[in-house]
Design a protein around this motif. Sequence first.
Motif, PDB file in Angstrom:
ATOM      1  N   ASN A  23       0.822  -1.220   0.000  1.00  0.00           N
ATOM      2  CA  ASN A  23       0.000   0.000   0.000  1.00  0.00           C
ATOM      3  C   ASN A  23       0.858   1.274   0.000  1.00  0.00           C
ATOM      4  N   LYS A  24       2.055   1.191  -0.539  1.00  0.00           N
ATOM      5  CA  LYS A  24       2.933   2.358  -0.671  1.00  0.00           C
ATOM      6  C   LYS A  24       2.755   2.921  -2.077  1.00  0.00           C
ATOM      7  N   GLU A  25       2.542   4.247  -2.152  1.00  0.00           N
ATOM      8  CA  GLU A  25       2.391   4.891  -3.449  1.00  0.00           C
ATOM      9  C   GLU A  25       3.728   5.465  -3.897  1.00  0.00           C
ATOM     10  N   VAL A  26       4.081   5.205  -5.150  1.00  0.00           N
ATOM     11  CA  VAL A  26       5.331   5.692  -5.715  1.00  0.00           C
ATOM     12  C   VAL A  26       5.022   6.328  -7.062  1.00  0.00           C
ATOM     13  N   GLU A  27       5.531   7.557  -7.252  1.00  0.00           N
ATOM     14  CA  GLU A  27       5.360   8.235  -8.533  1.00  0.00           C
ATOM     15  C   GLU A  27       6.710   8.776  -8.949  1.00  0.00           C
ATOM     16  N   GLY A  28       7.063   8.544 -10.202  1.00  0.00           N
ATOM     17  CA  GLY A  28       8.333   9.059 -10.656  1.00  0.00           C
ATOM     18  C   GLY A  28       8.543   8.877 -12.139  1.00  0.00           C
ATOM     19  N   GLU A  29       9.686   9.366 -12.575  1.00  0.00           N
ATOM     20  CA  GLU A  29      10.070   9.311 -13.979  1.00  0.00           C
ATOM     21  C   GLU A  29      10.747   7.975 -14.267  1.00  0.00           C
ATOM     22  N   VAL A  30      10.394   7.343 -15.372  1.00  0.00           N
ATOM     23  CA  VAL A  30      10.954   6.052 -15.751  1.00  0.00           C
ATOM     24  C   VAL A  30      12.415   6.231 -16.170  1.00  0.00           C
ATOM     25  N   LEU A  31      13.288   5.553 -15.443  1.00  0.00           N
ATOM     26  CA  LEU A  31      14.704   5.534 -15.824  1.00  0.00           C
ATOM     27  C   LEU A  31      15.038   4.293 -16.642  1.00  0.00           C
ATOM     28  N   ALA A  32      14.357   3.184 -16.311  1.00  0.00           N
ATOM     29  CA  ALA A  32      14.618   1.931 -17.017  1.00  0.00           C
ATOM     30  C   ALA A  32      13.483   0.962 -16.737  1.00  0.00           C
ATOM     31  N   PHE A  33      13.334  -0.006 -17.641  1.00  0.00           N
ATOM     32  CA  PHE A  33      12.345  -1.066 -17.451  1.00  0.00           C
ATOM     33  C   PHE A  33      12.893  -2.335 -18.064  1.00  0.00           C
ATOM     34  N   ASP A  34      12.827  -3.435 -17.307  1.00  0.00           N
ATOM     35  CA  ASP A  34      13.250  -4.737 -17.808  1.00  0.00           C
ATOM     36  C   ASP A  34      12.010  -5.623 -17.905  1.00  0.00           C
ATOM     37  N   PRO A  35      11.533  -5.886 -19.129  1.00  0.00           N
ATOM     38  CA  PRO A  35      10.306  -6.674 -19.279  1.00  0.00           C
ATOM     39  C   PRO A  35      10.454  -8.129 -18.823  1.00  0.00           C
ATOM     40  N   GLN A  36      11.655  -8.687 -18.866  1.00  0.00           N
ATOM     41  CA  GLN A  36      11.840 -10.078 -18.452  1.00  0.00           C
ATOM     42  C   GLN A  36      11.629 -10.255 -16.956  1.00  0.00           C
ATOM     43  N   THR A  37      12.182  -9.353 -16.158  1.00  0.00           N
ATOM     44  CA  THR A  37      12.044  -9.456 -14.706  1.00  0.00           C
ATOM     45  C   THR A  37      10.897  -8.617 -14.171  1.00  0.00           C
ATOM     46  N   LYS A  38      10.297  -7.801 -15.043  1.00  0.00           N
ATOM     47  CA  LYS A  38       9.211  -6.882 -14.673  1.00  0.00           C
ATOM     48  C   LYS A  38       9.661  -5.911 -13.580  1.00  0.00           C
ATOM     49  N   ILE A  39      10.866  -5.400 -13.732  1.00  0.00           N
ATOM     50  CA  ILE A  39      11.408  -4.410 -12.806  1.00  0.00           C
ATOM     51  C   ILE A  39      11.380  -3.049 -13.484  1.00  0.00           C
ATOM     52  N   LEU A  40      10.763  -2.098 -12.805  1.00  0.00           N
ATOM     53  CA  LEU A  40      10.648  -0.722 -13.275  1.00  0.00           C
ATOM     54  C   LEU A  40      11.481   0.154 -12.347  1.00  0.00           C
ATOM     55  N   ILE A  41      12.346   0.974 -12.906  1.00  0.00           N
ATOM     56  CA  ILE A  41      13.183   1.862 -12.102  1.00  0.00           C
ATOM     57  C   ILE A  41      12.666   3.283 -12.275  1.00  0.00           C
TER      58      ILE A  41
END
Length: 191
Positions: free
Chosen positions: A21-39
Amino acid sequence: MAAVSDFFSLGSVVWCRTCYNKEVEGEVLAFDPQTKILILKCLSSSGDPKLNDVHFINLSLVSELKVKKEVTTIPEAPQSLNLQRLNTRVRNQVDEKKRMLQAISANVSSEGQSLFIAIAKTINEVRWRNSEIVIWNHEVIISPPYQLENIQGNTTSKEYGYIRKVVEKHMKDLGLNSQNSPVCQNSSSSQ
């Protein structure tokens, strides 16, 4: 779980709610579709406008996700990384953590561990020899109970003087933070 996009444009603004339930908003620096990690690069939690927080978001653990602003222009090519500098930083951090673990795992009092950590923050050449703190390859040695009078070495050397100042500062800091510490009681009675 939120629907995961196949791609997030660099520079886009994304908002998400994690499973905690933590809200995070920010600019996308990177995204890895294989691991589904968004930075995401976010405003600094310290409030300093010169700094940013960077969050690694596992999209498998996100309950809501919204793209607030999609970037359509191609961003500039990211700067190349100085791998030698990064490797040096990693190596230094690993060495630092090893010294801290050595202090914690040494079979000595908490005062000794605390002093060892304080010294290791500024001096790389510090290690344990049984219960003694050895600095600069035996230039200065501190024995239990780790008070000013337990510092051994050439009293006229600048190394000895420096370590004495570090120990004095450490004892003073302990006195400010912990009035019931045995180190503080001993140090205050000797003044």
